[in-house]
Design a protein around this motif. Structure first.
Motif, PDB file in Angstrom:
ATOM      1  N   THR A  46       0.857  -1.194   0.000  1.00 29.01           N
ATOM      2  CA  THR A  46       0.000   0.000   0.000  1.00 29.01           C
ATOM      3  C   THR A  46       0.889   1.237   0.000  1.00 29.01           C
ATOM      4  O   THR A  46       1.888   1.285   0.735  1.00 29.01           O
ATOM      5  CB  THR A  46      -0.910   0.011   1.259  1.00 29.01           C
ATOM      6  OG1 THR A  46      -1.678  -1.191   1.260  1.00 29.01           O
ATOM      7  CG2 THR A  46      -1.843   1.206   1.281  1.00 29.01           C
ATOM      8  N   GLN A  47       0.540   2.233  -0.798  1.00 29.20           N
ATOM      9  CA  GLN A  47       1.316   3.476  -0.789  1.00 29.20           C
ATOM     10  C   GLN A  47       0.975   4.285   0.455  1.00 29.20           C
ATOM     11  O   GLN A  47      -0.174   4.288   0.927  1.00 29.20           O
ATOM     12  CB  GLN A  47       1.000   4.283  -2.049  1.00 29.20           C
ATOM     13  CG  GLN A  47       1.565   3.637  -3.316  1.00 29.20           C
ATOM     14  CD  GLN A  47       1.747   4.674  -4.406  1.00 29.20           C
ATOM     15  OE1 GLN A  47       0.803   5.356  -4.773  1.00 29.20           O
ATOM     16  NE2 GLN A  47       2.970   4.792  -4.921  1.00 29.20           N
ATOM     17  N   ILE A  48       1.998   5.002   0.964  1.00 27.27           N
ATOM     18  CA  ILE A  48       1.828   5.762   2.212  1.00 27.27           C
ATOM     19  C   ILE A  48       0.662   6.750   2.089  1.00 27.27           C
ATOM     20  O   ILE A  48      -0.126   6.929   3.015  1.00 27.27           O
ATOM     21  CB  ILE A  48       3.132   6.510   2.583  1.00 27.27           C
ATOM     22  CG1 ILE A  48       4.252   5.492   2.846  1.00 27.27           C
ATOM     23  CG2 ILE A  48       2.926   7.400   3.807  1.00 27.27           C
ATOM     24  CD1 ILE A  48       5.638   6.105   2.992  1.00 27.27           C
ATOM     25  N   VAL A  49       0.518   7.356   0.928  1.00 28.06           N
ATOM     26  CA  VAL A  49      -0.527   8.366   0.746  1.00 28.06           C
ATOM     27  C   VAL A  49      -1.928   7.777   0.936  1.00 28.06           C
ATOM     28  O   VAL A  49      -2.883   8.482   1.275  1.00 28.06           O
ATOM     29  CB  VAL A  49      -0.383   9.039  -0.653  1.00 28.06           C
ATOM     30  CG1 VAL A  49      -0.845   8.124  -1.781  1.00 28.06           C
ATOM     31  CG2 VAL A  49      -1.107  10.376  -0.697  1.00 28.06           C
ATOM     32  N   ASN A  50      -2.061   6.445   0.751  1.00 31.00           N
ATOM     33  CA  ASN A  50      -3.380   5.799   0.899  1.00 31.00           C
ATOM     34  C   ASN A  50      -3.613   5.214   2.296  1.00 31.00           C
ATOM     35  O   ASN A  50      -4.625   4.562   2.532  1.00 31.00           O
ATOM     36  CB  ASN A  50      -3.535   4.676  -0.143  1.00 31.00           C
ATOM     37  CG  ASN A  50      -3.549   5.242  -1.554  1.00 31.00           C
ATOM     38  OD1 ASN A  50      -4.053   6.339  -1.769  1.00 31.00           O
ATOM     39  ND2 ASN A  50      -2.980   4.505  -2.510  1.00 31.00           N
ATOM     40  N   ILE A  59       4.025  -1.909   3.665  1.00 34.15           N
ATOM     41  CA  ILE A  59       4.549  -0.774   2.887  1.00 34.15           C
ATOM     42  C   ILE A  59       5.993  -1.068   2.475  1.00 34.15           C
ATOM     43  O   ILE A  59       6.695  -1.839   3.138  1.00 34.15           O
ATOM     44  CB  ILE A  59       4.473   0.558   3.684  1.00 34.15           C
ATOM     45  CG1 ILE A  59       5.226   0.450   5.035  1.00 34.15           C
ATOM     46  CG2 ILE A  59       3.035   0.991   3.907  1.00 34.15           C
ATOM     47  CD1 ILE A  59       5.349   1.777   5.790  1.00 34.15           C
ATOM     48  N   THR A  81      10.332   6.968   3.240  1.00 34.25           N
ATOM     49  CA  THR A  81       9.485   7.471   2.153  1.00 34.25           C
ATOM     50  C   THR A  81       9.242   6.413   1.083  1.00 34.25           C
ATOM     51  O   THR A  81      10.011   5.446   0.972  1.00 34.25           O
ATOM     52  CB  THR A  81      10.154   8.713   1.504  1.00 34.25           C
ATOM     53  OG1 THR A  81       9.280   9.275   0.536  1.00 34.25           O
ATOM     54  CG2 THR A  81      11.472   8.340   0.820  1.00 34.25           C
ATOM     55  N   ASP A  82       8.150   6.577   0.347  1.00 29.12           N
ATOM     56  CA  ASP A  82       7.997   5.905  -0.947  1.00 29.12           C
ATOM     57  C   ASP A  82       7.713   7.051  -1.936  1.00 29.12           C
ATOM     58  O   ASP A  82       7.802   8.225  -1.570  1.00 29.12           O
ATOM     59  CB  ASP A  82       6.890   4.832  -0.944  1.00 29.12           C
ATOM     60  CG  ASP A  82       5.513   5.395  -0.634  1.00 29.12           C
ATOM     61  OD1 ASP A  82       5.358   6.626  -0.620  1.00 29.12           O
ATOM     62  OD2 ASP A  82       4.571   4.603  -0.383  1.00 29.12           O
ATOM     63  N   GLU A  83       7.375   6.747  -3.168  1.00 24.33           N
ATOM     64  CA  GLU A  83       7.195   7.871  -4.096  1.00 24.33           C
ATOM     65  C   GLU A  83       6.046   8.792  -3.698  1.00 24.33           C
ATOM     66  O   GLU A  83       5.959   9.926  -4.156  1.00 24.33           O
ATOM     67  CB  GLU A  83       6.944   7.473  -5.526  1.00 24.33           C
ATOM     68  CG  GLU A  83       7.058   6.201  -6.246  1.00 24.33           C
ATOM     69  CD  GLU A  83       6.976   4.855  -5.617  1.00 24.33           C
ATOM     70  OE1 GLU A  83       6.139   4.091  -6.081  1.00 24.33           O
ATOM     71  OE2 GLU A  83       7.749   4.526  -4.686  1.00 24.33           O
ATOM     72  N   SER A  84       5.139   8.324  -2.813  1.00 26.85           N
ATOM     73  CA  SER A  84       3.906   9.086  -2.576  1.00 26.85           C
ATOM     74  C   SER A  84       3.958  10.028  -1.374  1.00 26.85           C
ATOM     75  O   SER A  84       3.314  11.071  -1.367  1.00 26.85           O
ATOM     76  CB  SER A  84       2.724   8.124  -2.419  1.00 26.85           C
ATOM     77  OG  SER A  84       2.819   7.451  -1.181  1.00 26.85           O
ATOM     78  N   SER A  85       4.695   9.641  -0.307  1.00 24.38           N
ATOM     79  CA  SER A  85       4.675  10.461   0.918  1.00 24.38           C
ATOM     80  C   SER A  85       5.734   9.949   1.900  1.00 24.38           C
ATOM     81  O   SER A  85       6.528   9.073   1.554  1.00 24.38           O
ATOM     82  CB  SER A  85       3.284  10.388   1.558  1.00 24.38           C
ATOM     83  OG  SER A  85       3.204  11.315   2.606  1.00 24.38           O
ATOM     84  N   THR A  86       5.712  10.489   3.139  1.00 21.78           N
ATOM     85  CA  THR A  86       6.682  10.028   4.161  1.00 21.78           C
ATOM     86  C   THR A  86       5.957   9.456   5.368  1.00 21.78           C
ATOM     87  O   THR A  86       4.784   9.773   5.622  1.00 21.78           O
ATOM     88  CB  THR A  86       7.577  11.190   4.650  1.00 21.78           C
ATOM     89  OG1 THR A  86       6.731  12.203   5.178  1.00 21.78           O
ATOM     90  CG2 THR A  86       8.441  11.734   3.533  1.00 21.78           C
TER      91      THR A  86
END
Length: 687
Positions: A46-50, A59, A81-86
Motif C-alpha cells: 500500500t502506498q503511504i498516501v493511501n 509498505i 518514504t515511498d514515491e507518494s509520501s513520508t
C-alpha cells in the motif's frame, strides 16, 4: 503417529517445549490443530498516501534518516518514504546491530499498524525485512496470526506448524466422521491446509471466527462433535461412581424449616424436590442451580445440606471470596441455630490455632458443615465422611481445585454429591453443552414483594448534583452503596480509588455516616463495616466490588456505580442485585465518563432496559465470549481451540446428535476425536 514428540522438529528444544505446553500444545498433532485467530494480507504493497490511522498494511519504503534518541525515553526513529509520501518508523526496543543495519538509503518492507502522532503518520515496531530495490513480493498467501506464549514469535510458530503438517501422516490419522454427517464433505487435511495457508483471493471475513468458509465450518463442527462426545462420556462415567443415598429428614431439616422466615417460592420448592430426588440415589448428584441475584439459592443449598447432615455425614460449602464465605457462614449458622457449634468457617484469614482445631474436629467428624474458600483445597484438610459439596459461583474456581475437593472423601468407592449454585445465568443452548454432564435447575422467580430496580445512566459531570440527592435521600432513611471504579487488576490502585471516594463523601456527609469496605481489610473489620451499615450507624457504604455477591442488607435501596462502563454486564447485574431486597423502591445509578463509545453506551442501556439475568448474560456472552463463564481462564488451556459456543451456537444441536450417534455406535472413534481436539482439557468439565 499423531503423538510425535515436539522435539522431533528442528528448532524445538526443552525451553520451547515448556512454552508450547503453556498454551496446550504437547505434540505435533496439537501444533496442527493450533488454529489462527486472524490473518494479515501481505500480498500487496500500500502506498503511504493511501494509509489511514488504524490500518494494518504492508509498505515498501526507503530510509531518509535514522536517529537514535535517549530522551524522554530510548527510541530509534526512521524517517522513511515511498514515491507518494513520508512516514516515521519507530522502535522502542532495538540493539546495536539494528542501528548499524538501518541506515539512510536502506530499503525495507514493513508490516504493522498505522497510527497518527503530532509528527504525522507512523508505524511502531512493525515486522520488517531489508530488501533490494528490485525486490518482488513472494507472498501469494494470507499470513495467519496465532495465539503465542511469551518468548515465541509469530514467525517461529508459523514455521513449527508448517513443519508439523508436512511431517504428520494424515492418511494414518484419518478419522471417518463424514459417514455420520454428510455436511462434513471436506477432508481434514484440506481444511487444515486452507486455514493455515489461505490464498490471497479468499474473503478474510469468511475465514475469521464467525465466518462461513467450508474449511472453517468443517473444523469447528468436528471440534464441537469431539467436545460433546467428551461430555457424553463424562456423564456416563459419573453414573458409574457410587454415592451415599441421602433421604433422612430429622433435626437439621426441621431447623432450616423453622428458621427460614418465608414460605419457599414455588420455583424454590420445585428445585428442592429435584435435588431431593437426586440425593436419594446411590449415584453422585451433579446438579447446577441457576437463579438470578436474590432468588434465594442459599436456602436451597441449606435444605440440600440438611439431608446429608441428617444422615450424620459431612458437607463442604465453598465460596470464591472470603467475604462471601463469611456471609454464607452467618446465614447457615442462623438456619442451623441449635447445631451452630458443628458449623465452622475456614478461610485464608483463619488464625493458625483456630485452623488447627478446625482441621482436627473435621477429621474426627465433630464438625459436620464446613464453609470455606480456596483454603478447603489444601492437603491438610481431611474429612471423615464427605457426602455433599456445594459450590457457589463455580466458574471462579479452577478445575484442578474442584477436582481436589472431590477427592477428599476418605472412601475409595464413594464419591460426594455435588451441587453448584450460580447467579451467572447461561443461555439454555449453551448450558446444554457447557454443563452437559450436569442436570440444570432454574429458580425463575423472585420472592414476593420485590419491586423492579429503577436503573439509570448519568455522566460523571452530574456527580455533585447526585451527591446532593443522596444527602437528601439518606435524611429520609435511605441506605446507599457507592461502588468505586475498577481501575485495573491491581488491588492497590483500587484501594486508592476507594480511599479518595471515602474521604470525598465524608466531607459532604458527617464522617460517622460513611463506611468503607475493601479487600485489604481484615475479616473482623469487614464484618464491622457491614454490621454498622446494617444497623444504620452508617448510611453510605463506599466499597470495591467485594460486595458483588453475598452481602445481604434488605433495606439498602440505592446503588451508585462509578465508571460503570469499565465493568462487565454480568458484574453490574450482580452488584445491582445487592439492592431491591426489601419492599422499598430501589434505584441504581450507573455513573459513566462524559464521553463513552457507542458499544459501552449500548451495554449500559441493556442494564437500564432489563432486570432479567438471562437476557443480560446473553448480551454479555455475545460481547465477551464464553471463556469467563466456563472458567476456562483458570485452567490455563482454553478448552475450545476454534469454537465459540455462543457465536457458533447454530451448530450445537446437530453436532450433539452426531456426537451421541458416534458414542453409541463407534466409541473408539469418539475417543480418537476427543484425543485429537480436547485431549487433556476435558478434565476441566469433570469438576
Amino acid at each position: 503417529m499423531a503423538n510425535i514428540e515436539l522435539t522431533q522438529l528442528k528448532g524445538i528444544g526443552p525451553s520451547i517445549v515448556e512454552k508450547l505446553n503453556l498454551i496446550g500444545i504437547f505434540n505435533l498433532r496439537d501444533l496442527c490443530f493450533h488454529l489462527p485467530f486472524g490473518y494479515q494480507d501481505r500480498t500487496k504493497i500500500t502506498q503511504i498516501v493511501n494509509l489511514q490511522p488504524g490500518d494494518e498494511k504492508l509498505i515498501k519504503v526507503k530510509i531518509l534518516s535514522a536517529q537514535s534518541l535517549y530522551r524522554p525515553r530510548k527510541m530509534m526513529v526512521l524517517k522513511s518514504t515511498d514515491e507518494s509520501s513520508t512516514i516515521n518508523v519507530r522502535f522502542f526496543y532495538f540493539h546495536p546491530a539494528q542501528t548499524r543495519q538501518l541506515k539512510a538509503g536502506t530499503e525495507l518492507l514493513c508490516y504493522g499498524k498505522v497510527s497518527l502522532s503530532r509528527y504525522g503518520l507512523e508505524m511502531i515496531h512493525p515486522e520488517y525485512e531489508v530488501i533490494s530495490s528490485d525486490h518482488a513480493l513472494k507472498d501469494k498467501k494470507l499470513t495467519p496470526v496465532y495465539r503465542v506464549p511469551k518468548g515465541i514469535g509469530q514467525k517461529k510458530i508459523r514455521g513449527f506448524i508448517h513443519a508439523a503438517i508436512s511431517k504428520l501422516d494424515f492418511a494414518e490419522d484419518f478419522l471417518d466422521v463424514e459417514k455420520y454427517d454428510s455436511s462434513l464433505n471436506m477432508k481434514i487435511i484440506d481444511a487444515l491446509a486452507t486455514i493455515h495457508n489461505p490464498d490471497a483471493g479468499i474473503n478474510i471475513e469468511e475465514m475469521l471466527p464467525g465466518g462461513s468458509h467450508p474449511a472453517r465450518v468443517r473444523l469447528l463442527k468436528e471440534e464441537m462433535i469431539a467436545f460433546q462426545a467428551g461430555m457424553a462420556f463424562l456423564k456416563r462415567k459419573q453414573k458409574r461412581h457410587q454415592a451415599f443415598p441421602l433421604f433422612k429428614e430429622n433435626e437439621w431439616t426441621a431447623e432450616v424449616q423453622s428458621n427460614f422466615p418465608f414460605e419457599l417460592t414455588s420455583a424454590q420448592a420445585r428445585v428442592v424436590s429435584e435435588i431431593k430426588e437426586d440425593l436419594s440415589q446411590a449415584v453422585p448428584m451433579m446438579r447446577l442451580v441457576q437463579g438470578d441475584v436474590g432468588s434465594g439459592k442459599t436456602v436451597v443449598g441449606a435444605l440440600a445440606a440438611a439431608l446429608a447432615l441428617d444422615s450424620s455425614l459431612q458437607v463442604a460449602f465453598m465460596a470464591p471470596t472470603t467475604l462471601l464465605a463469611e456471609q454464607h457462614f452467618l446465614s447457615l449458622k442462623l438456619f442451623f441455630n441449635k447445631q451452630a457449634g458443628k458449623v465452622a468457617l475456614l478461610t485464608g484469614s483463619t488464625s493458625s490455632s483456630q485452623r488447627k482445631k478446625i482441621l482436627q474436629d473435621l477429621k474426627e467428624n465433630k464438625i459436620k458443615l464446613i464453609v470455606g474458600t480456596h483454603a478447603l483445597f489444601q492437603k491438610s484438610v481431611e474429612f471423615s465422611n464427605l457426602a455433599l459439596i456445594i459450590i457457589d459461583e463455580q466458574h471462579r474456581f479452577g478445575v484442578n481445585q474442584r477436582l481436589a475437593l472431590r477427592k477428599k472423601n476418605d472412601s475409595e468407592t464413594l464419591a460426594p454429591h455435588q451441587l453448584t449454585l450460580t447467579a451467572t445465568p447461561i443461555p439454555r443452548t449453551l448450558s446444554m453443552s457447557v454443563y452437559a454432564n450436569m442436570d440444570v435447575s432454574i429458580i425463575d422467580e423472585l420472592p414476593p414483594g420485590r419491586k423492579p430496580i429503577q436503573t439509570s445512566c448519568l455522566p460523571l459531570s452530574g456527580k455533585d448534583k447526585l451527591i446532593e440527592r443522596m444527602l437528601a435521600a439518606t435524611k429520609q432513611g435511605s441506605k446507599v452503596y457507592w461502588i468505586c471504579p475498577l481501575i485495573e487488576e491491581s488491588e492497590n490502585l483500587d484501594l486508592n480509588a476507594v480511599m479518595e471516594t471515602y474521604e470525598d463523601l465524608s466531607e459532604h456527609f458527617s464522617q460517622e455516616k460513611v463506611g468503607c469496605l475493601h479487600g485489604k481489610l481484615s475479616a473482623n473489620k469487614k464484618q464491622e463495616q457491614i454490621q454498622a451499615f446494617k444497623d444504620s450507624k452508617t448510611s453510605i457504604l463506599v466499597s470495591t466490588t467485594v460486595v458483588e455477591v453475598g452481602v445481604d442488607i434488605p433495606d439498602a435501596d440505592i446503588m451508585v456505580i462509578e465508571n460503570a462502563e469499565r465493568f462487565g454486564l454480568a458484574q453490574l447485574h450482580q452488584l445491582r442485585g445487592r439492592i431491591g431486597r426489601g419492599t422499598k423502591e430501589s434505584f441504581c445509578i450507573l455513573l459513566h465518563k462524559d464521553k463513552i463509545q457507542d458499544v459501552s453506551s449500548q451495554r449500559l442501556q441493556v442494564l437500564v432496559d432489563s432486570q432479567d439475568g438471562f437476557k443480560i448474560a446473553e448480551e454479555d456472552l455475545v460481547i465477551r465470549g464464553p471463556g469467563e463463564i466456563m472458567g476456562a481462564q483458570q485452567t490455563g488451556i482454553v478448552p475450545m481451540k476454534y469454537t465459540n459456543l455462543v457465536r457458533d451456537s447454530q451448530y450445537l444441536m446437530e453436532t450433539k446428535k452426531v456426537a451421541e450417534l458416534i458414542c453409541n455406535e463407534e466409541p473408539e472413534l469418539a475417543n480418537q476425536l476427543i484425543e485429537r481436539w480436547i485431549s487433556g482439557s476435558i478434565a476441566f468439565a469433570d469438576a
